[in-house]
Design a protein around this motif. Structure first.
Motif, PDB file in Angstrom:
ATOM      1  N   TYR A   1      -0.357  10.470   2.570  1.00 45.91           N
ATOM      2  CA  TYR A   1      -0.170   9.251   3.363  1.00 45.91           C
ATOM      3  C   TYR A   1      -1.160   9.163   4.521  1.00 45.91           C
ATOM      4  O   TYR A   1      -1.086   8.225   5.325  1.00 45.91           O
ATOM      5  CB  TYR A   1       1.265   9.183   3.899  1.00 45.91           C
ATOM      6  N   GLY A   2      -2.079  10.118   4.601  1.00 51.04           N
ATOM      7  CA  GLY A   2      -3.099  10.090   5.634  1.00 51.04           C
ATOM      8  C   GLY A   2      -2.549  10.418   7.012  1.00 51.04           C
ATOM      9  O   GLY A   2      -1.402  10.800   7.179  1.00 51.04           O
ATOM     10  N   GLU A   3      -3.421  10.279   7.995  1.00 54.46           N
ATOM     11  CA  GLU A   3      -3.013  10.464   9.384  1.00 54.46           C
ATOM     12  C   GLU A   3      -2.392   9.161   9.875  1.00 54.46           C
ATOM     13  O   GLU A   3      -2.153   8.243   9.104  1.00 54.46           O
ATOM     14  CB  GLU A   3      -4.234  10.856  10.229  1.00 54.46           C
ATOM     15  N   ALA A   4      -2.151   9.075  11.156  1.00 50.75           N
ATOM     16  CA  ALA A   4      -1.573   7.857  11.733  1.00 50.75           C
ATOM     17  C   ALA A   4      -2.483   6.660  11.455  1.00 50.75           C
ATOM     18  O   ALA A   4      -3.709   6.751  11.509  1.00 50.75           O
ATOM     19  CB  ALA A   4      -1.370   8.037  13.230  1.00 50.75           C
ATOM     20  N   GLU A   5      -1.864   5.530  11.159  1.00 45.56           N
ATOM     21  CA  GLU A   5      -2.614   4.311  10.871  1.00 45.56           C
ATOM     22  C   GLU A   5      -2.696   3.410  12.104  1.00 45.56           C
ATOM     23  O   GLU A   5      -2.127   3.713  13.163  1.00 45.56           O
ATOM     24  CB  GLU A   5      -1.951   3.551   9.721  1.00 45.56           C
TER      25      GLU A   5
ATOM     26  N   MET B   1      -2.510  -2.350  17.486  1.00 43.79           N
ATOM     27  CA  MET B   1      -1.530  -1.288  17.699  1.00 43.79           C
ATOM     28  C   MET B   1      -2.037  -0.010  17.038  1.00 43.79           C
ATOM     29  O   MET B   1      -2.571  -0.052  15.925  1.00 43.79           O
ATOM     30  CB  MET B   1      -0.169  -1.661  17.117  1.00 43.79           C
ATOM     31  N   THR B   2      -1.885   1.115  17.716  1.00 47.56           N
ATOM     32  CA  THR B   2      -2.310   2.403  17.183  1.00 47.56           C
ATOM     33  C   THR B   2      -1.088   3.311  16.984  1.00 47.56           C
ATOM     34  O   THR B   2      -0.001   3.030  17.481  1.00 47.56           O
ATOM     35  CB  THR B   2      -3.302   3.094  18.127  1.00 47.56           C
ATOM     36  N   GLY B   3      -1.299   4.402  16.251  1.00 46.76           N
ATOM     37  CA  GLY B   3      -0.235   5.390  16.074  1.00 46.76           C
ATOM     38  C   GLY B   3       0.863   4.989  15.131  1.00 46.76           C
ATOM     39  O   GLY B   3       1.947   5.565  15.155  1.00 46.76           O
ATOM     40  N   VAL B   4       0.619   3.993  14.275  1.00 44.03           N
ATOM     41  CA  VAL B   4       1.634   3.615  13.298  1.00 44.03           C
ATOM     42  C   VAL B   4       1.605   4.622  12.143  1.00 44.03           C
ATOM     43  O   VAL B   4       0.632   5.354  11.966  1.00 44.03           O
ATOM     44  CB  VAL B   4       1.429   2.180  12.784  1.00 44.03           C
ATOM     45  N   LYS B   5       2.669   4.657  11.355  1.00 38.90           N
ATOM     46  CA  LYS B   5       2.800   5.721  10.356  1.00 38.90           C
ATOM     47  C   LYS B   5       3.524   5.221   9.120  1.00 38.90           C
ATOM     48  O   LYS B   5       4.370   4.333   9.203  1.00 38.90           O
ATOM     49  CB  LYS B   5       3.575   6.895  10.972  1.00 38.90           C
ATOM     50  N   THR B   6       3.185   5.806   7.975  1.00 40.84           N
ATOM     51  CA  THR B   6       3.907   5.541   6.733  1.00 40.84           C
ATOM     52  C   THR B   6       4.240   6.874   6.075  1.00 40.84           C
ATOM     53  O   THR B   6       3.597   7.892   6.336  1.00 40.84           O
ATOM     54  CB  THR B   6       3.071   4.694   5.753  1.00 40.84           C
ATOM     55  N   GLY B   7       5.243   6.869   5.200  1.00 37.08           N
ATOM     56  CA  GLY B   7       5.605   8.095   4.499  1.00 37.08           C
ATOM     57  C   GLY B   7       6.981   7.997   3.877  1.00 37.08           C
ATOM     58  O   GLY B   7       7.580   6.918   3.796  1.00 37.08           O
TER      59      GLY B   7
ATOM     60  N   GLY C   1       0.803  -1.215   0.000  1.00 40.79           N
ATOM     61  CA  GLY C   1       0.000   0.000   0.000  1.00 40.79           C
ATOM     62  C   GLY C   1       0.835   1.264   0.000  1.00 40.79           C
ATOM     63  O   GLY C   1       0.455   2.278  -0.602  1.00 40.79           O
ATOM     64  N   ILE C   2       1.984   1.229   0.682  1.00 41.08           N
ATOM     65  CA  ILE C   2       2.843   2.414   0.743  1.00 41.08           C
ATOM     66  C   ILE C   2       3.398   2.760  -0.637  1.00 41.08           C
ATOM     67  O   ILE C   2       3.673   3.933  -0.933  1.00 41.08           O
ATOM     68  CB  ILE C   2       3.986   2.218   1.766  1.00 41.08           C
ATOM     69  N   MET C   3       3.545   1.770  -1.503  1.00 42.52           N
ATOM     70  CA  MET C   3       4.011   2.036  -2.863  1.00 42.52           C
ATOM     71  C   MET C   3       2.920   2.741  -3.670  1.00 42.52           C
ATOM     72  O   MET C   3       3.196   3.669  -4.438  1.00 42.52           O
ATOM     73  CB  MET C   3       4.430   0.731  -3.535  1.00 42.52           C
ATOM     74  N   LYS C   4       1.694   2.313  -3.486  1.00 45.45           N
ATOM     75  CA  LYS C   4       0.574   2.974  -4.160  1.00 45.45           C
ATOM     76  C   LYS C   4       0.452   4.415  -3.686  1.00 45.45           C
ATOM     77  O   LYS C   4       0.262   5.335  -4.492  1.00 45.45           O
ATOM     78  CB  LYS C   4      -0.726   2.211  -3.881  1.00 45.45           C
ATOM     79  N   ALA C   5       0.594   4.631  -2.371  1.00 42.62           N
ATOM     80  CA  ALA C   5       0.514   5.987  -1.826  1.00 42.62           C
ATOM     81  C   ALA C   5       1.646   6.857  -2.347  1.00 42.62           C
ATOM     82  O   ALA C   5       1.459   8.055  -2.618  1.00 42.62           O
ATOM     83  CB  ALA C   5       0.540   5.932  -0.297  1.00 42.62           C
ATOM     84  N   THR C   6       2.842   6.263  -2.505  1.00 36.04           N
ATOM     85  CA  THR C   6       3.982   7.038  -2.986  1.00 36.04           C
ATOM     86  C   THR C   6       3.810   7.422  -4.443  1.00 36.04           C
ATOM     87  O   THR C   6       4.149   8.546  -4.848  1.00 36.04           O
ATOM     88  CB  THR C   6       5.285   6.243  -2.789  1.00 36.04           C
ATOM     89  N   ASN C   7       3.270   6.535  -5.252  1.00 36.89           N
ATOM     90  CA  ASN C   7       2.980   6.899  -6.643  1.00 36.89           C
ATOM     91  C   ASN C   7       1.967   8.043  -6.705  1.00 36.89           C
ATOM     92  O   ASN C   7       2.075   8.941  -7.549  1.00 36.89           O
ATOM     93  CB  ASN C   7       2.455   5.679  -7.408  1.00 36.89           C
ATOM     94  N   LYS C   8       1.002   8.009  -5.791  1.00 38.45           N
ATOM     95  CA  LYS C   8       0.027   9.101  -5.721  1.00 38.45           C
ATOM     96  C   LYS C   8       0.712  10.394  -5.291  1.00 38.45           C
ATOM     97  O   LYS C   8       0.409  11.485  -5.798  1.00 38.45           O
ATOM     98  CB  LYS C   8      -1.091   8.747  -4.741  1.00 38.45           C
ATOM     99  N   ALA C   9       1.669  10.290  -4.346  1.00 39.87           N
ATOM    100  CA  ALA C   9       2.403  11.474  -3.882  1.00 39.87           C
ATOM    101  C   ALA C   9       3.200  12.108  -5.016  1.00 39.87           C
ATOM    102  O   ALA C   9       3.277  13.341  -5.118  1.00 39.87           O
ATOM    103  CB  ALA C   9       3.333  11.098  -2.735  1.00 39.87           C
TER     104      ALA C   9
END
Length: 304
Positions: free
Chosen positions: A125-129, A281-287, A58-66
């Motif tokens: 990349y949205g807010e915290a995941e 788990m809360t507060g995880v992040k991507t970017g 998913g992070i690759m899809k988000a990065t292409n969008k970025a």
């Protein structure tokens, strides 16, 4: 007259030496600049390449969008794997070279290296995941002990980090999970309180080959086998087969669902075909992540 000529020659020589010294100092100063001292030189130094991971993540899809949202037309996202990405990161940081990668927390690289996320003002990349636990339909009725344990299971990124760091330092995942469970018996007892162990019932857990999910799945496997009497099969698969397996009932559960962004497509595709037990788990992040010694701070800084 000769004295005057001699004095003028000495003055001229002194001027030449002073000018030479100034040029030398200027050259030294320009050579001492930190890597990535401006956005253009940073882009050139990293060949306008962002080091990514598996193409289906998913992070690759988000990065292409970025790349589209921030109009980064000169930049290219390099596909690979998590292991290849961290190997490249280790090499470049050892040599104090600039690099930009797709990153996420929790991950052991943030405890080993001094890294920072680039600001994402457009919130691509949205807010915290959160990382969720999913169970197949019917698991609550078929395996109530396992279901209750999985439903109770939740922990922090710091707790997960202890296992990830131990694995990165060379310990086997199973041994690292056992040590953590032994050292944190109070936490384990919270999750299994009043649950009666079964006698060798089989259960399948699915997970993706990320350091975070290797840590969590090995911990769940250890507790299910050694505290609750299950015979556990842990299946390492890609994200698509993991979600498909839970939705079709071929996999009993997974603690590796990243929501609401990373696995958003799978969530929508299989919605209603699994039980979402909520966040473990809360507060995880991507970017996008760079070394702290690089002086760019936002994705917008990457634009020429």
């Amino acid at each position: 007259m000769k004295k005057q000529t001699k004095w003028m020659m000495m003055l001229g020589l002194a001027s030449v030496l002073m000018l030479s010294a100034c040029n030398s100092n200027n050259n030294a100063s320009s050579g001492d600049k930190e890597p990535g001292s401006n956005s253009e030189s940073f882009g050139k130094q990293v060949k306008y390449e962002i080091i990514g991971i598996d193409p289906g993540a998913g992070i690759m899809k988000a990065t292409n969008k970025a790349l589209q949202e921030y109009e980064l037309t000169d930049w290219k996202l390099i596909e690979g794997s998590g292991a290849a990405m961290t190997a490249t990161l280790a090499k470049d940081m050892k040599n104090k070279k600039p690099i930009i990668i797709t990153g996420w927390t929790p991950h052991w690289m943030f405890s080993k290296y001094d890294l920072k996320y680039l600001d994402d003002p457009k919130k691509v990349y949205g807010e915290a995941e959160e990382i969720h636990t999913l169970a197949r339909k019917g698991l609550k009725e078929d395996q109530p002990v396992a279901y209750t344990f999985l439903d109770r299971f939740e922990w922090s990124s710091d707790e997960m980090g202890e296992i990830m760091t131990a694995i990165e330092d060379g310990e086997q995942p199973e041994a690292a999970a056992k040590k953590w469970a032994d050292d944190h018996s109070d936490r384990v007892n919270e999750w299994i309180k009043d649950l009666k162990p079964v006698n060798g019932k089989a259960i399948k857990l699915g997970y993706v080959a990320w350091d975070s999910e290797i840590a969590s799945t090995n911990l769940l496997k250890y507790i299910l086998e050694n505290k609750l009497g299950y015979k556990v099969t842990a299946l390492q698969v890609e994200a698509g087969p993991m979600w498909t397996g839970v939705a079709k009932g071929d996999i009993d559960a997974t603690a590796a669902a990243w929501l609401p962004l990373t696995h958003a497509d799978y969530y929508e595709k299989f919605k209603g075909k699994f039980d979402d037990l909520g966040a473990n788990m809360t507060g995880v992040k991507t970017g996008l992540v760079v070394p702290s010694y690089v002086d760019i701070n936002s994705i917008e800084d990457l634009k020429k």
